[in-house]
Design a protein around this motif. Sequence first.
Motif, PDB file in Angstrom:
ATOM      1  N   ARG A  24       0.880  -1.186   0.000  1.00  0.00           N
ATOM      2  CA  ARG A  24       0.000   0.000   0.000  1.00  0.00           C
ATOM      3  C   ARG A  24       0.905   1.219   0.000  1.00  0.00           C
ATOM      4  NH1 ARG A  24      -2.763  -0.680   5.408  1.00  0.00           N
ATOM      5  NH2 ARG A  24      -0.545  -1.033   5.864  1.00  0.00           N
ATOM      6  N   VAL A  25       0.798   2.057  -1.049  1.00  0.00           N
ATOM      7  CA  VAL A  25       1.758   3.137  -1.236  1.00  0.00           C
ATOM      8  C   VAL A  25       1.046   4.467  -1.446  1.00  0.00           C
ATOM      9  CG1 VAL A  25       3.706   3.971  -2.616  1.00  0.00           C
ATOM     10  CG2 VAL A  25       3.371   1.512  -2.334  1.00  0.00           C
ATOM     11  N   LEU A  26       1.565   5.514  -0.804  1.00  0.00           N
ATOM     12  CA  LEU A  26       1.106   6.884  -1.048  1.00  0.00           C
ATOM     13  C   LEU A  26       2.277   7.670  -1.601  1.00  0.00           C
ATOM     14  CD1 LEU A  26      -0.914   9.288  -0.791  1.00  0.00           C
ATOM     15  CD2 LEU A  26      -0.061   9.607   1.556  1.00  0.00           C
ATOM     16  N   LEU A  27       2.054   8.401  -2.715  1.00  0.00           N
ATOM     17  CA  LEU A  27       3.073   9.295  -3.277  1.00  0.00           C
ATOM     18  C   LEU A  27       2.597  10.728  -3.085  1.00  0.00           C
ATOM     19  CD1 LEU A  27       5.605   9.940  -4.939  1.00  0.00           C
ATOM     20  CD2 LEU A  27       4.265   9.526  -7.000  1.00  0.00           C
ATOM     21  N   ILE A  28       3.387  11.518  -2.353  1.00  0.00           N
ATOM     22  CA  ILE A  28       3.052  12.931  -2.111  1.00  0.00           C
ATOM     23  C   ILE A  28       3.906  13.788  -3.035  1.00  0.00           C
ATOM     24  CG2 ILE A  28       3.078  14.791  -0.408  1.00  0.00           C
ATOM     25  CD1 ILE A  28       2.745  12.661   1.762  1.00  0.00           C
ATOM     26  N   ASP A  29       3.245  14.656  -3.825  1.00  0.00           N
ATOM     27  CA  ASP A  29       3.961  15.545  -4.734  1.00  0.00           C
ATOM     28  C   ASP A  29       4.117  16.909  -4.061  1.00  0.00           C
ATOM     29  OD1 ASP A  29       3.567  16.362  -8.300  1.00  0.00           O
ATOM     30  OD2 ASP A  29       4.987  17.054  -6.777  1.00  0.00           O
ATOM     31  N   LEU A  30       5.334  17.188  -3.611  1.00  0.00           N
ATOM     32  CA  LEU A  30       5.572  18.425  -2.853  1.00  0.00           C
ATOM     33  C   LEU A  30       6.267  19.483  -3.716  1.00  0.00           C
ATOM     34  CD1 LEU A  30       4.740  18.871   0.047  1.00  0.00           C
ATOM     35  CD2 LEU A  30       7.049  18.350   0.771  1.00  0.00           C
ATOM     36  N   THR A  76      -3.225  -0.379  -5.289  1.00  0.00           N
ATOM     37  CA  THR A  76      -2.805  -0.016  -3.927  1.00  0.00           C
ATOM     38  C   THR A  76      -1.949   1.250  -3.904  1.00  0.00           C
ATOM     39  OG1 THR A  76      -0.833  -1.385  -4.120  1.00  0.00           O
ATOM     40  CG2 THR A  76      -2.805  -2.435  -3.187  1.00  0.00           C
ATOM     41  N   LEU A  77      -2.025   2.059  -4.977  1.00  0.00           N
ATOM     42  CA  LEU A  77      -1.204   3.276  -5.034  1.00  0.00           C
ATOM     43  C   LEU A  77      -2.084   4.512  -5.120  1.00  0.00           C
ATOM     44  CD1 LEU A  77       1.499   4.787  -5.345  1.00  0.00           C
ATOM     45  CD2 LEU A  77       1.431   4.229  -7.757  1.00  0.00           C
ATOM     46  N   TYR A  78      -1.889   5.448  -4.202  1.00  0.00           N
ATOM     47  CA  TYR A  78      -2.629   6.712  -4.191  1.00  0.00           C
ATOM     48  C   TYR A  78      -1.643   7.859  -4.330  1.00  0.00           C
ATOM     49  CZ  TYR A  78      -6.733   4.154  -2.691  1.00  0.00           C
ATOM     50  OH  TYR A  78      -7.781   3.298  -2.654  1.00  0.00           O
ATOM     51  N   VAL A  79      -2.122   8.977  -4.897  1.00  0.00           N
ATOM     52  CA  VAL A  79      -1.276  10.163  -5.078  1.00  0.00           C
ATOM     53  C   VAL A  79      -1.914  11.350  -4.362  1.00  0.00           C
ATOM     54  CG1 VAL A  79      -0.462  11.853  -6.788  1.00  0.00           C
ATOM     55  CG2 VAL A  79      -0.311   9.420  -7.291  1.00  0.00           C
ATOM     56  N   PHE A  87      -0.803   3.013   5.069  1.00  0.00           N
ATOM     57  CA  PHE A  87       0.126   2.731   3.982  1.00  0.00           C
ATOM     58  C   PHE A  87       1.385   2.017   4.481  1.00  0.00           C
ATOM     59  CE2 PHE A  87      -2.112   4.990   0.728  1.00  0.00           C
ATOM     60  CZ  PHE A  87      -2.733   6.057   1.360  1.00  0.00           C
ATOM     61  N   ASP A  88       1.963   1.185   3.613  1.00  0.00           N
ATOM     62  CA  ASP A  88       3.235   0.542   3.950  1.00  0.00           C
ATOM     63  C   ASP A  88       4.390   1.480   3.643  1.00  0.00           C
ATOM     64  OD1 ASP A  88       1.726  -2.325   2.489  1.00  0.00           O
ATOM     65  OD2 ASP A  88       1.928  -1.858   4.644  1.00  0.00           O
ATOM     66  N   PHE A  89       4.240   2.233   2.537  1.00  0.00           N
ATOM     67  CA  PHE A  89       5.277   3.193   2.143  1.00  0.00           C
ATOM     68  C   PHE A  89       4.635   4.518   1.757  1.00  0.00           C
ATOM     69  CE2 PHE A  89       9.099   0.651   2.034  1.00  0.00           C
ATOM     70  CZ  PHE A  89       8.617  -0.657   1.898  1.00  0.00           C
ATOM     71  N   ILE A  90       5.246   5.607   2.219  1.00  0.00           N
ATOM     72  CA  ILE A  90       4.826   6.949   1.823  1.00  0.00           C
ATOM     73  C   ILE A  90       6.056   7.650   1.261  1.00  0.00           C
ATOM     74  CG2 ILE A  90       3.939   9.172   2.611  1.00  0.00           C
ATOM     75  CD1 ILE A  90       2.455   7.650   4.850  1.00  0.00           C
ATOM     76  N   PHE A  91       6.004   7.988  -0.048  1.00  0.00           N
ATOM     77  CA  PHE A  91       7.128   8.692  -0.675  1.00  0.00           C
ATOM     78  C   PHE A  91       6.772  10.159  -0.844  1.00  0.00           C
ATOM     79  CE2 PHE A  91       9.946   5.273  -1.520  1.00  0.00           C
ATOM     80  CZ  PHE A  91       9.166   4.151  -1.774  1.00  0.00           C
ATOM     81  N   ILE A  92       7.744  11.042  -0.593  1.00  0.00           N
ATOM     82  CA  ILE A  92       7.525  12.471  -0.768  1.00  0.00           C
ATOM     83  C   ILE A  92       8.511  12.986  -1.824  1.00  0.00           C
ATOM     84  CG2 ILE A  92       7.357  14.706   0.361  1.00  0.00           C
ATOM     85  CD1 ILE A  92       7.272  13.194   3.062  1.00  0.00           C
ATOM     86  N   ASP A  93       7.969  13.415  -2.993  1.00  0.00           N
ATOM     87  CA  ASP A  93       8.822  13.961  -4.046  1.00  0.00           C
ATOM     88  C   ASP A  93       9.043  15.445  -3.775  1.00  0.00           C
ATOM     89  OD1 ASP A  93       8.475  14.699  -7.607  1.00  0.00           O
ATOM     90  OD2 ASP A  93      10.272  14.309  -6.408  1.00  0.00           O
TER      91      ASP A  93
END
Lengths: 256, 256
Positions: free
Chosen positions: B33-39, B81-84, B119-125
């Motif tokens: 389960r992944v969240l990608l945050i666009d910063l 399983t991917l949200y943005v 979420f299992d992973f949260i990435f912040i760009d």
Amino acid sequence: MGEIIAIVNQKGGVGKTTTAVNLAASLAISRNRVLLIDLDPQANATAGFGINGKIITHTVYELFISDVGIKDLVIPTEMKTLYVLPSNERLIGAEVELVDMPSREFILKKKLEQVKDDFDFIFIDCPPSLGLLTVNALVAAKSVIIPIQCEYYALEGLGRIVGIINQIKNSFNSSLEIAGIALVMVDLRTNLTREVIREVKNYFQDKVFKTLIPRNIRLSEAPSFGKPAILYASFSKGARSYLNLAKEVKRNAEKS
Amino acid sequence: MGEIIAIVNQKGGVGKTTTAVNLAASLAISRNRVLLIDLDPQANATAGFGINGKIITHTVYELFISDVGIKDLVIPTEMKTLYVLPSNERLIGAEVELVDMPSREFILKKKLEQVKDDFDFIFIDCPPSLGLLTVNALVAAKSVIIPIQCEYYALEGLGRIVGIINQIKNSFNSSLEIAGIALVMVDLRTNLTREVIREVKNYFQDKVFKTLIPRNIRLSEAPSFGKPAILYASFSKGARSYLNLAKEVKRNAEKS
Ligand SMILES: Nc1ncnc2c1ncn2[C@@H]1O[C@H](COP(=O)(O)OP(=O)(O)OP(=O)(O)O)[C@@H](O)[C@H]1O
Ligand SMILES: Nc1ncnc2c1ncn2[C@@H]1O[C@H](COP(=O)(O)OP(=O)(O)OP(=O)(O)O)[C@@H](O)[C@H]1O
Ligand SMILES: [Mg+2]
Ligand SMILES: [Mg+2]
């Protein structure tokens, strides 16, 4: 002449510094008097001429926050008619410190008055943002060169840069023009490059320079030797393409 | 798990977004389960999933300036399983607006509390700067991935990014670690790449990921189709290298 040209694009890593360094050097090789101003705290244009920004006490930062003049800050390079106004990390503070200064947008423009007639071309390498440093460059400049990398993400931000240029033109600098769009890191073998070139020509029409700058390893190796490509690998495709672009820039400047 | 990882490097165009998008997708493909945050106000990570930031009313900007929660902002993607958490140009205003907010460095960290366990992973760009947006990411994150392009200029700024990470670790976020250094746009045929890899391994020792990300045209084509490489060209070298990097990131996260 004193043609002041800002090299601007808020998208990161699209060849601003490579274009500023190699255009400056290509014009200096044929005896034009050139000043290169490094307006980026990363100080890549400074490093591109082998100058170690970390050990310099007077940089472009001091130009903004003190009364020192440009003449006291410029550094000669191994090219007889090319000077650099160096940068270093201290410039990071300027974005914040400029906010409360009176006529903060005009600081660079005023300081450049002193040296305008000492140079034929003045290039300003900008950081990857549209903050007060880039605004100072756009207010001081007569024209802008926008390097565009032939990649999809590079297309996304074009509306913004054009918007900012028009804002500056309508408020602080009515004579600001787009000198041209430089298509860089071009690899004509790929669909992506050809697609991006098509879209850019659609959007900017005759503002796109005819010279295409190819992706060329010599252009990315040269800075590690502290030299522009024309000195590091003068017969390379990269060096020759910037010579051609310099000719185009000079020809257009003489017409306007 | 809720592993929060910031993708940071103030040098522009070094593969932050490409790494954020493709790591997120590579973990989502195996049902994490992944969240990608666009910063980044350029909103490239948003565009990388085919989302048009310009037409969205609720973005990460609203997260900073209003009481809206993350759950009301995340957008599903074509990967189950991917949200943005999308961005757009309005975020440009945040750097200035955040300056006067109370506990301005902790805004993102506080908002992430609500979804950490979803979420299992949260990435912040992150954007190509070390301003308050990137500081928010470093305060909220448990670890940092630094993509490094195999180019000379990319080496210049390493001291600065490490300096900032240590500052944040000593002041706002004592558990912040470097998850790893990702060497990207690798072309082993050139001396420059081999030289940069040598220097980076010297400087960062065992923090350098074993997986090298090659320069691969599919990685730069994929965003123009609004897809991560694993969906656009799943058998390409680019897609496979990010799958391997994702495995390495997941393995390291489970160990710590
Ligand atoms: N035509 C080219 N061929 C090959 N490599 C290039 C070319 N132009 C630039 N590069 C390399 O690409 C990288 C990015 O270029 P450069 O640093 O000039 O971009 P920039 O827009 O100034 O970046 P920043 O936004 O960080 O200021 C550099 O490592 C540079 O050496
Ligand atoms: N391994 C790769 N092979 C080929 N192209 C790549 C690779 N990684 C990134 N690119 C391309 O290089 C360009 C820069 O990458 P990207 O936009 O991910 O960098 P960034 O660090 O996020 O840039 P910014 O500083 O503007 O946020 C993009 O056009 C991208 O498609
Ligand atoms: Mg630069
Ligand atoms: Mg990016």
